[in-house]
Each structure stands twice: as structure tokens, then as C-alpha cells.
Design an enzyme around this catalytic site. Sequence first.
Site, mmCIF file in Angstrom:
data_model
loop_
_atom_site.group_PDB
_atom_site.id
_atom_site.type_symbol
_atom_site.label_atom_id
_atom_site.label_comp_id
_atom_site.label_asym_id
_atom_site.label_seq_id
_atom_site.Cartn_x
_atom_site.Cartn_y
_atom_site.Cartn_z
ATOM 1 N N GLU A 110 0.816 -1.191 0.000
ATOM 2 C CA GLU A 110 0.000 0.000 0.000
ATOM 3 C C GLU A 110 0.857 1.251 0.000
ATOM 4 O O GLU A 110 1.931 1.281 0.581
ATOM 5 C CB GLU A 110 -0.896 0.013 1.226
ATOM 6 C CG GLU A 110 -2.024 0.993 1.068
ATOM 7 C CD GLU A 110 -2.936 0.975 2.273
ATOM 8 O OE1 GLU A 110 -4.087 0.571 2.114
ATOM 9 O OE2 GLU A 110 -2.488 1.362 3.354
ATOM 10 N N SER B 245 12.539 5.870 7.614
ATOM 11 C CA SER B 245 12.240 5.510 9.001
ATOM 12 C C SER B 245 12.762 4.102 9.266
ATOM 13 O O SER B 245 12.493 3.177 8.500
ATOM 14 C CB SER B 245 10.724 5.557 9.212
ATOM 15 O OG SER B 245 10.389 5.060 10.480
ATOM 16 N N SER C 202 12.755 4.785 14.961
ATOM 17 C CA SER C 202 11.666 4.325 15.813
ATOM 18 C C SER C 202 12.268 3.873 17.132
ATOM 19 O O SER C 202 12.681 2.731 17.277
ATOM 20 C CB SER C 202 10.930 3.164 15.135
ATOM 21 O OG SER C 202 10.348 3.605 13.935
ATOM 22 N N CYS D 298 -0.059 4.479 7.675
ATOM 23 C CA CYS D 298 1.222 4.028 7.142
ATOM 24 C C CYS D 298 1.813 3.009 8.100
ATOM 25 O O CYS D 298 1.816 3.230 9.293
ATOM 26 C CB CYS D 298 2.180 5.197 7.098
ATOM 27 S SG CYS D 298 2.201 6.030 5.547
#
Length: 375
Positions: A89, A199, A222, A343
Site C-alpha cells: 500500500e 524511518s 523508531s 502508514c
Amino acid sequence: MNSVFEEAVIRQQFEQRGINLKLISLIWKYLAVHENVEAYEVPGLSKAACDVLRTNFKSTTSTVKATVKSADQSTTKLLIQLQNGSFVETVIMSYDSRLGTYAGRQRPGGPRATLCVSSQVGCKMGCTFCATGSMGFKSNLSAGEIVEQLVHASRLLQIRNVVFMGMGEPLNNYNSVVEAIRSMTGQCFQIAPRHITISTVGVIPRINSLKYDLPNVNLAVSLHAPLQEVRCQIMPAARAYPLRKLMDTLRSYQEHCKRKIFIEYIMLDGINDQEDQAHQLGTLLEEREVVVNLIPFNPIGSISKFSSSTKENIELFQKVLRNVYNIRTTVRQEMGQDISGACGQLLVKFSGENSINMEYGRQSEGIPDIEDLSL
Ligand code: SAH
Ligand code: SF4
């Protein structure tokens, strides 16, 4: 067949046949606005270029199978099928400051869109709060497949920012991600490196390479916990990449790149959101050039036992970081909730050949224009 956006392959084939490499950008520019055209049909090509394109290349190898727009028009979700049949996606988040405010704040600079891309189908890192992690690793996207997400999105909107916050751990698919970013920042798409953000869960050796390979791209880490013990509980990858070593790695990354780092911190009720943990995080980060982004947890159904922190806890956490430690701290805002435009949250399940059954978190969030924080 190769994707025409697989830059290394098309370059090599053009070079071998003595075809002008400048044609690549011409082909890409045309295809970025024209759908349903094959690469060899692009006007202005030489016969040699047409021949090689006709036999070896497809204009795109992935297909948009569904497009969903949120009621407020801010978020568009593309469900994309890859050549190997898997789905990923891509989410486009757009806003226009001239049309008012975004997330309650006035945004400078007119219309802009941020694209959240996927780099893998599934992910092997197994973070316990993440839907993608629960799928396990399925496959890596090629550089061309990553760039094609930008191609599909560009046909709908002009993209200004790209964030690698969709499915997968980008630094576990390092070569393709680096190659895709080089294509995205090149002649055709001209995305500024400072408008691209990778990320990562904290893949130490790859952060060390990244500072040489792409020093001008933003890094978001993260972190999610200020102590190794809690980090290990919620993120199994923390065992391989311990917090202290990660912090040392980030220090040398910053010495080299001279850029601020974005710290992502998911807010999990009773796990990492207590006031003393805000102080621990503040102590860990106070000497650093960072922006902390607190992310309310998006429930992901029965896969995960966590719940999101209360609004009060998030506000208190933010206050401690800001007021006591003087750390720039934002709370991630939600966009396009009605279409689950999240996301990094997605879990695509298939039942039967033709029926696509998608499971997303109940709530969802988009990513505000993270690069704006650095302007
Ligand atoms: N693998 C990379 C990038 C993809 S995930 C990484 O982990 O950084 C993008 C972001 O979404 C990460 O900060 C991740 O921790 C966060 N995320 C994952 N699951 C989430 C959930 N259920 N709710 C909120 N954020 C989540
Ligand atoms: Fe992988 Fe990122 Fe999800 Fe962790 S949060 S499982 S690293 S996609």
C-alpha cells in the site's frame, strides 16, 4: 520483463547499445503523467531505444488495484499489486494551506503532498504493535517497484515529500532503497533529498552506510522506549541492535551528516508512556539535535494486546520533553481516518483468488509533513 523504472537495468542496457542515457529521463517524465502507454510508445525515441524497450521493458510492472480517498480529501490510499502477485500500500497525504488549516495549524507554502511508500512485503523485525510485523517477511521490493509507487502517485498529485514509513524495514532492503532514492532525486522527479525521510527500527550497520551513501536524506528512528529492557519487550530487533550502541551510532551519524534526527515514539498505554519514562527519554536525548514525534498507537485488532495512551498522558509526556528538556516534540496528527489511511499499519490478507480482504487498524493516522519540522 523489467520495469523501465529499474534504473540500473535500463542504464546498463542503453549503455551496452550506445543509446543516449538522457532518453531515460525523457521516458520517465512522459510515463509519470501518461497512463496506459508502453515505454516504446513515448514520442521522440530513437529506433534502437524503441527496440530495446519493446523487447525488454514494461512501462510499469505494478498495477493500482484500488484507490480510496478520505471524505475530507486529505488522504488517498493506493492498493498496488506487484509483479509477483503480492500487494503493498502507498498512501498520499495532501494539504493546501491556502484552503485553510491542516490539523488545526496554518501551513505555509501552498499545496503539497507527502507520499508514504512501502519497501518490503511484510517485515521480519516483528515489532509487537505492528500489523506488518505480524505478517513476517515475504519479499523485498525492487528499486523499480519502489519508484513505481511514486509514478502511480504522481499521476494523481504532485509529490513533494517521500517517507519510507509504509510496509517493511527500509534498511533491510538497503540497496534497492538507496537506488530508488537516487532515482527519485534525479532529473525526472527532482524530489529534494531533504524532503525524503527513511524511518528505521535502528539497523546499526546500515545507518553507518547511509551517512556516506545518502547524507542529505532525513533519518527517523523508531525508538519507542528510553530503556533497553522495555525496548526489547516491544521490539525484538532491539536485542540485535542495543539501545546504547544505537545511540552511539546516531551520534556519529550526526557528526558526519550535521542533520537533526527524527525520533519516533509510539504511545502505548502503561508500557512506555509514564512520566518517569518521559524523563528517561529526555535525559537520553537532551544533548542531541532531535525532533521527537509522539505517535498515538493505532489498534490493530486481535494481533496486538496494546492500547493507546490517553490524551492526557500524551500531553504530559510532551510537556515534560518540551519544558524540562527543551526538546522539540510533536504529536502525530490523524488524517483520513475514515479510510484507514495508516502508514506502516497494514495487513493485507487474501482469501480466494479474486477477493481481496484487507484488515487495517480500526483507527488510522497519516503522517504530517515531517520535513516541515526541519524548515
Ligand atoms: N520499519 C520502519 C518503517 C515502517 S513503520 C520503522 O519501524 O521505523 C513506520 C512507523 O509506524 C514506525 O515508527 C512504526 O513504529 C510505526 N507503527 C507501527 N505500528 C504502529 C501502530 N500500530 N500504531 C502506530 N504506529 C505504528
Ligand atoms: Fe517492521 Fe517497522 Fe513494523 Fe517493526 S514497526 S515490524 S520494523 S515495519
